[in-house]
Design an enzyme around this catalytic site. Structure first.
Site, mmCIF file in Angstrom:
data_model
loop_
_atom_site.group_PDB
_atom_site.id
_atom_site.type_symbol
_atom_site.label_atom_id
_atom_site.label_comp_id
_atom_site.label_asym_id
_atom_site.label_seq_id
_atom_site.Cartn_x
_atom_site.Cartn_y
_atom_site.Cartn_z
ATOM 1 N N ASN A 56 0.950 4.349 1.398
ATOM 2 C CA ASN A 56 0.454 5.920 1.706
ATOM 3 C C ASN A 56 1.557 6.264 1.654
ATOM 4 O OD1 ASN A 56 -1.664 3.524 3.121
ATOM 5 N ND2 ASN A 56 0.168 2.778 3.840
ATOM 6 N N MET A 115 0.802 -1.286 -0.038
ATOM 7 C CA MET A 115 -0.109 0.170 -0.023
ATOM 8 C C MET A 115 1.066 1.215 0.119
ATOM 9 S SD MET A 115 -3.117 1.134 0.107
ATOM 10 C CE MET A 115 -3.232 2.941 -0.283
ATOM 11 N N GLU A 138 4.625 0.934 -5.284
ATOM 12 C CA GLU A 138 4.407 1.516 -4.163
ATOM 13 C C GLU A 138 4.996 3.359 -4.123
ATOM 14 O OE1 GLU A 138 1.444 0.119 -3.744
ATOM 15 O OE2 GLU A 138 1.895 -1.825 -3.971
#
Ligand code: PHE
Ligand code: ZN
Length: 873
Positions: A262, A260, A295
């Site tokens: 973030n 992920m 990512e």
């Protein structure tokens, strides 16, 4: 707690209903007081009504929260708890909203929101997990800066952005880049870091860290190098630089997806970042490098420019997959990467597009957005960008991308915004091209040829079968890369992109003094009257569009292309098509393996001039599921057992045909010296592994046992074990493998999966069932669950065994998992999506299992949606 009533009718969300949020969120301040069962989250959020705010009442999302208090501008207010959140009366001018909630991370097995994994706190907020942390307008078009204070006794406490202070029992973070809540992250636990650094092209020093549990420090070096390569590549190829002083990656064992993005704090499934030669295979290394890049690339294509709403998911995912594929092609081998991607597309996306779960890359409705993180959104989304790049050309592509970053930095965008930059940069009308985003289904393109009077004609006819909700399809723009070869094997016309836009369209080619060219194009003079022979077409080079090509051709022409095509993808494709024809004939007519094909394979394997990775790919048989799909498309009902038997017979015959050369080939492809996970070595080891598996069918497992005993890296250890187990000779090695690796979760996943993958059809379900009773099996760890149930679903003949035991076992386990982890359950339900391919007994068995799942009381919205879609189509 205000969970939705269990049997409430599921709500459907529609793209056409989009409305902007009525308030600006100026800033967000969060304070976490960590405690496993009772974490308190205090939020202080400044809202300013927009000019057109309709009334003085707002709605904030919230799920599984206990509201302790709420205040506006310091005064306690009473909020009404409603389905999925709260409503509150608010002032018409800027105000400060404060709320205190309590949550239970230790009980959060769904792994969405704030949860615990091995005693460590971590978050997962995409797509709609932030609403399980506090009340918030949890939608990607609401962007704000976040300041975060974490209070707890964990030695390491991280959030997005830059650290702004820390002391005994607390840490503070500030992220200066406005972001949607889905990019929020928090991690706290006993972690150690593998540090690194990178200097950007404008001279900024960035601190890099990979955070892992103590004991995993030795598995970070490769990921760190991959990160640095990604940062450099994005500067070199797209001109994009990193924008914070710090970039953190954290490895987590319990995670629903791969990783992920973030902001400044990427969280990774440990399987997608931890690597060492002893524990990871070449395929693992390649995948880790790609996911780290993916990512990282999201920082621009996803974070700086995000999605307006979740219907636009492919805006960030298709583009980022496309970018990571470019990166892998540059780091390794372009043709090998393309072939691997097409194999994966056909294995995962084509079945989706051809079954009850078909949806366009930009869906127009959903019940649960987590069900739309699909091969269609990701991989087909990337294919659509590849087509766009082919149509406009490389220079225009980068011109449009520059405009995209310039125009939309800091915004939440749509597919319309994306296409508009291409239209503005190139002057091209993309309205017909846009159908790729709205129409589901894989187009079929039928090709016929004609040759007369020195003119060669190719005619293309496109059509797309109906998909759920879309009975009729309009013709799309298809970039068709075509080359022509002379009968002597020379390239007679280099690759041209033919633009197909009509239902039926012809292109004429003429022979010139310098070879063939498109009629009416500028070029060398045409030869008139001279005798020349029909060229051999090489169509859909590089797999220039995600379509199914239908062309009547002969096996000898396929063999010719396998030997001569100058396009490596199409050379492989010719061999793949041949392999499929041979299998289909074996299944349908009980034919013997085609001798000419075996000869062609033998020639290729023994040709040391050819790239080992390419030879390994040509030697890898089409999957049994692929054969089933091919039979189904041709109007036959696939019999999984017969397909399995044909595969076994073919491989056995190939082994015998190669018998005398196998020992030499094995020796010649063995990579000596210390293991290095580079593309060259990986290609050689892949070929070596294929040869070992053939050899093991003939030598009683002697060579594989020797390789197993002496291997100093997982690629060779695993290849040897797989070859032995497939030949039912690996019992001792499997035990030894367990003894050696039982404390390594990621290696144990391989051990679980391999036993099921290698089981004979009649033993597959029983093997899987036994493994679900193993002390190391767990419903709470998605990797372990997938290792077992994914391997079951992936063993075609075993899963579809006539007894129905495979279907039953999967359904039972999905029912058990649903209350623990709805997201992973729903995703794995898709194993049933091809059910309409099979005979009526199997269909009845699967239907009964799907109905059993659907009848489960308290079934999650995620699983409910997936199963209903599969049943209703
Ligand atoms: N956005 C992540 C990626 O593509 C995938 C993801 C989706 C992870 C949802 C977790 C939850 O890299
Ligand atoms: Zn992504």
């Amino acid at each position: 707690m205000n969970d939705a009533a269990p049997n409430a009718a599921p709500q459907t969300f529609y793209l056409k209903d989009y409305k902007p949020f009525g308030y600006e969120v100026e800033s967000v301040k969060l304070t976490f007081q960590l405690s496993p069962n009772a974490t308190k989250v205090h939020s202080a959020i400044r809202f300013t009504p927009k000019a057109d705010a309709e009334d003085n009442r707002f709605f904030l999302h919230g799920e599984q929260l206990s509201l302790i208090s709420a205040k506006i501008d310091g005064t306690p207010v009473t909020a009404r708890l409603v389905d999925g959140g709260l409503e509150c009366d608010v002032p018409r001018t800027s105000f400060l909203w404060e709320a205190e909630v309590e949550i239970d991370p230790a009980a959060n097995t769904a792994l969405e929101g704030l949860y615990m994994s091995n005693g460590m706190y971590c978050t997962q907020c995409e797509a709609e997990g932030f609403r399980k942390i506090t009340y918030y307008p949890d939608r990607p078009d609401v962007m704000s800066t976040f300041t975060v204070r974490i209070e707890g006794d964990e030695p390491v406490m991280l959030s997005n952005g830059n650290p702004t202070g820390a002391g005994e029992g607390w840490a503070e973070w500030h992220d200066p880049w406005p972001k949607p809540a889905y990019l929020f992250a928090l991690v706290a636990g006993d972690l150690v870091n593998h540090p690194g650094s990178f200097t950007t092209k404008s001279g900024k020093d960035v601190e890099l860290n990979i955070w892992v549990r103590p004991g995993d420090e030795g598995k970070c070096a490769f990921g760190m190098e991959a990160l640095k390569k990604s940062m450099k590549w994005d500067e070199d190829v797209y001109g994009l630089e990193y924008d914070l002083d710090l970039f953190n990656i954290v490895a987590v064992d319990d995670f629903n997806m791969g990783a992920m993005e973030n902001k400044g704090l990427n969280i990774f499934n440990s399987s997608c970042v931890l690597a060492s030669p002893e524990t990871s295979t070449d395929a693992n290394f390649e995948r880790i490098e790609a996911i780290i890049a993916h990512e990282y690339f999201h920082n621009w294509t996803g974070n700086r420019i995000t999605c307006r709403d979740w219907f636009q998911l492919c805006l960030k995912e298709g583009l980022t997959v496309f970018r990571d594929a470019q990166f892998t092609a540059d780091m390794r081998s372009e043709p090998v990467k393309r072939i691997e991607d097409v194999i994966a597309l056909r294995a995962r996306q084509f079945p989706e597009d051809g079954g009850p779960l078909a949806h366009p890359p930009r869906p127009e409705e959903f019940q649960e957005i987590n069900n739309f993180y699909t091969a269609t959104v990701y991989e087909k989304g990337a294919e659509v960008i590849g087509m766009l790049k082919r149509l406009v050309g490389d220079d225009n592509y980068y011109k449009a991308l520059n405009l995209y970053f310039e125009r939309h930095d800091g915004q939440a965008c749509t597919i319309e915004d994306w296409l508009k930059v291409f239209e503005d940069a190139t002057g091209r009308d993309l309205s017909q091209f846009k159908l790729w985003y709205s129409q589901a289904g894989t187009p079929r393109v039928k090709v016929t040829e004609d040759y007369a009077d020195g003119t060669y004609t190719l005619t293309f006819e496109q059509s797309t079968p109906p998909t759920p909700g879309q009975p009729e399809k309009a013709p799309r723009v298809i970039p068709m890369a075509v080359g022509l070869l002379s009968p002597n094997g020379d390239e007679a016309m280099s690759t041209k992109i033919l633009e197909i836009s009509q239902e039926k369209q012809s292109f004429e080619f003429q022979c010139t003094v310098e070879g063939w060219r498109l009629k009416d194009c500028e070029g060398p003079e045409r030869i008139s009257g001279a005798p020349h022979s029909k060229p051999v077409p090489s169509i859909l080079r590089e797999f220039s569009a995600p379509v199914i090509l239908e062309r009547e051709t002969t096996n000898s022409e396929r063999a010719f292309l396998l030997a001569h095509d100058t396009d490596p993808f199409n050379r492989w494709e010719a061999g793949n098509a041949l392999a499929k024809e041979v299998r289909v004939a074996m299944v349908l007519d009980g034919a013997a393996p085609d001798a000419a094909y075996l000869d062609a394979l033998e020639k290729l394997v023994r040709d040391d001039e050819q790239d080992p990775a390419f030879r390994a790919l040509v030697l890898s048989p089409p999957s049994q599921s692929d054969i089933a799909q091919t039979l189904h498309e041709r109007g036959h009902t696939p019999d999984p057992q017969k397909i399995y038997d044909a595969a076994e017979t073919f491989t056995q015959t190939l082994a015998q045909q190669l018998e005398t050369s196998l020992p030499r080939l094995y020796a010649a492809t063995t990579v000596e010296g210390p293991y290095v996970p580079d593309a060259d070595g990986a290609g050689k080891r892949a070929l070596n592994g294929r040869i070992l598996s053939l050899l093991t069918r003939l030598d009683g497992g002697e060579q594989a046992a020797r390789q197993y005993a002496s291997a100093d890296n997982m690629t060779q250890q695993y290849a040897a074990l797989a070859a032995l187990m497939k030949a039912e000779k690996g019992e001792a090695q499997s035990k030894a493998f367990f003894e050696q690796w039982q404390d390594d979760r990621l290696v144990m996943d391989k051990w679980f999966a391999l036993q099921i993958a290698c089981a004979a059809p009649e033993a597959t379900a029983a093997t899987a069932k036994e493994l679900t009773q193993h002390p190391l099996f767990s419903m709470k760890n998605p990797n372990r669950f997938r290792a077992v149930m994914g391997a079951l679903a992936g063993n075609h003949a075993g899963f579809h065994h006539a007894s129905g035991a495979g279907y039953q076992l999967l359904a039972e386990n999905l029912i058990a998992l649903d209350s623990v982890n709805p997201q992973t359950t729903a995703r794995m339900c898709a194993a049933f999506q091809t059910w309409k391919r099979y005979d009526s007994e199997r269909q009845a068995q699967i239907q009964a299992e799907l109905e059993r799942i659907l009848a489960t009381s308290g079934l999650s919205r995620d699983t409910h949606e997936m199963v209903s879609r599969m049943l209703s189509a």
